[in-house]
Design a protein around this motif. Structure first.
Motif, mmCIF file in Angstrom:
data_model
loop_
_atom_site.group_PDB
_atom_site.id
_atom_site.type_symbol
_atom_site.label_atom_id
_atom_site.label_comp_id
_atom_site.label_asym_id
_atom_site.label_seq_id
_atom_site.Cartn_x
_atom_site.Cartn_y
_atom_site.Cartn_z
ATOM 1 N N GLN A 23 -2.101 -58.171 7.174
ATOM 2 C CA GLN A 23 -1.242 -58.367 8.429
ATOM 3 C C GLN A 23 0.007 -57.678 7.932
ATOM 4 O O GLN A 23 0.579 -58.114 6.858
ATOM 5 N N ALA A 24 0.438 -56.651 8.837
ATOM 6 C CA ALA A 24 1.810 -55.958 8.287
ATOM 7 C C ALA A 24 2.617 -55.627 9.563
ATOM 8 O O ALA A 24 1.918 -55.462 10.815
ATOM 9 N N ASP A 25 3.616 -55.770 9.340
ATOM 10 C CA ASP A 25 4.793 -55.231 10.423
ATOM 11 C C ASP A 25 4.817 -53.594 10.249
ATOM 12 O O ASP A 25 4.739 -53.042 9.200
ATOM 13 N N TYR A 26 5.257 -52.949 11.488
ATOM 14 C CA TYR A 26 5.630 -51.611 11.366
ATOM 15 C C TYR A 26 6.674 -51.330 12.523
ATOM 16 O O TYR A 26 7.168 -52.092 13.157
ATOM 17 N N VAL A 27 7.387 -50.259 12.049
ATOM 18 C CA VAL A 27 8.547 -49.495 12.636
ATOM 19 C C VAL A 27 7.945 -48.088 12.767
ATOM 20 O O VAL A 27 7.816 -47.554 11.733
ATOM 21 N N ILE A 70 4.898 -48.840 7.586
ATOM 22 C CA ILE A 70 4.245 -50.186 7.575
ATOM 23 C C ILE A 70 4.780 -50.967 6.347
ATOM 24 O O ILE A 70 4.514 -50.585 5.255
ATOM 25 N N VAL A 71 5.127 -52.269 6.843
ATOM 26 C CA VAL A 71 6.035 -52.953 5.775
ATOM 27 C C VAL A 71 5.534 -54.452 5.850
ATOM 28 O O VAL A 71 4.484 -54.725 6.796
ATOM 29 N N ASN A 72 6.014 -55.307 4.825
ATOM 30 C CA ASN A 72 5.820 -56.733 5.077
ATOM 31 C C ASN A 72 4.332 -56.907 4.907
ATOM 32 O O ASN A 72 3.684 -57.768 5.906
ATOM 33 N N ARG A 73 3.655 -56.292 4.021
ATOM 34 C CA ARG A 73 1.835 -56.322 3.961
ATOM 35 C C ARG A 73 1.636 -57.719 3.184
ATOM 36 O O ARG A 73 1.931 -57.989 2.215
ATOM 37 N N ARG A 74 0.688 -58.335 4.050
ATOM 38 C CA ARG A 74 0.113 -59.485 3.604
ATOM 39 C C ARG A 74 -1.362 -59.523 3.181
ATOM 40 O O ARG A 74 -1.966 -59.145 4.437
ATOM 41 N N VAL A 75 -1.909 -59.581 2.175
ATOM 42 C CA VAL A 75 -3.363 -59.159 2.019
ATOM 43 C C VAL A 75 -3.881 -60.472 1.395
ATOM 44 O O VAL A 75 -3.464 -61.361 0.580
#
Length: 151
Positions: free
Chosen positions: A89-93, A68-73
């Protein structure tokens, strides 16, 4: 400190799913917490229902590695108190390998990616998940090799 605690909760979520630790998964949510995996072909329901569905759906995969990356808090206001709720909001691979795969291979059988939307609430026990929404954006299955031509 709250930002670190919220980030830690998102990490605990990923580790619980990857390790199949469904008791921990359930504890990460508020009593009324819900998860919505319909955007990834799954179900929507309370944390217990979704944990049961995940356990069954992910059982064929011996390896799961949720990144889970690019976390916007963002911290929000609840009843005039700034900071008791948060949105992440966060992206995942997510690469996964089937359990019945040839033991000589460590390559994933399926890799997918997308975006999470987490809604969090500060409780007496610390930050907890109130809502998780998953939106899968892509999925890659292994390439099929052509059968050898005999003859």
């Amino acid at each position: 400190m709250d930002r670190l605690a919220v980030d830690g909760l998102v990490t605990e979520y990923a580790v619980a799913v990857d390790d199949g630790d469904w008791a921990t998964y359930r504890r990460l949510f508020t009593a009324d917490g819900r998860a919505d995996y319909r955007g990834a072909g799954g179900i929507e329901g309370d944390a217990g229902q979704v944990a049961d569905w995940l356990a069954a759906s992910l059982a064929p995969f011996a390896m799961r590695q949720h990144l889970i990356v690019n976390r916007r808090v963002r911290f929000e206001i609840l009843e005039q108190d700034t900071g008791d709720t948060a949105r992440v909001q966060a992206d995942y691979v997510n690469p996964m390998r089937l359990a019945d795969r040839d033991s000589g291979s460590t390559a994933p059988d399926l890799v997918c990616g997308g975006r999470y939307a987490f809604g969090l609430l500060r409780t007496q026990d610390g930050w907890r998940l109130r809502e998780v929404v998953v939106e899968e954006k892509w999925r890659r299955l292994p390439e099929r090799r052509a059968a050898p031509v005999l003859g």
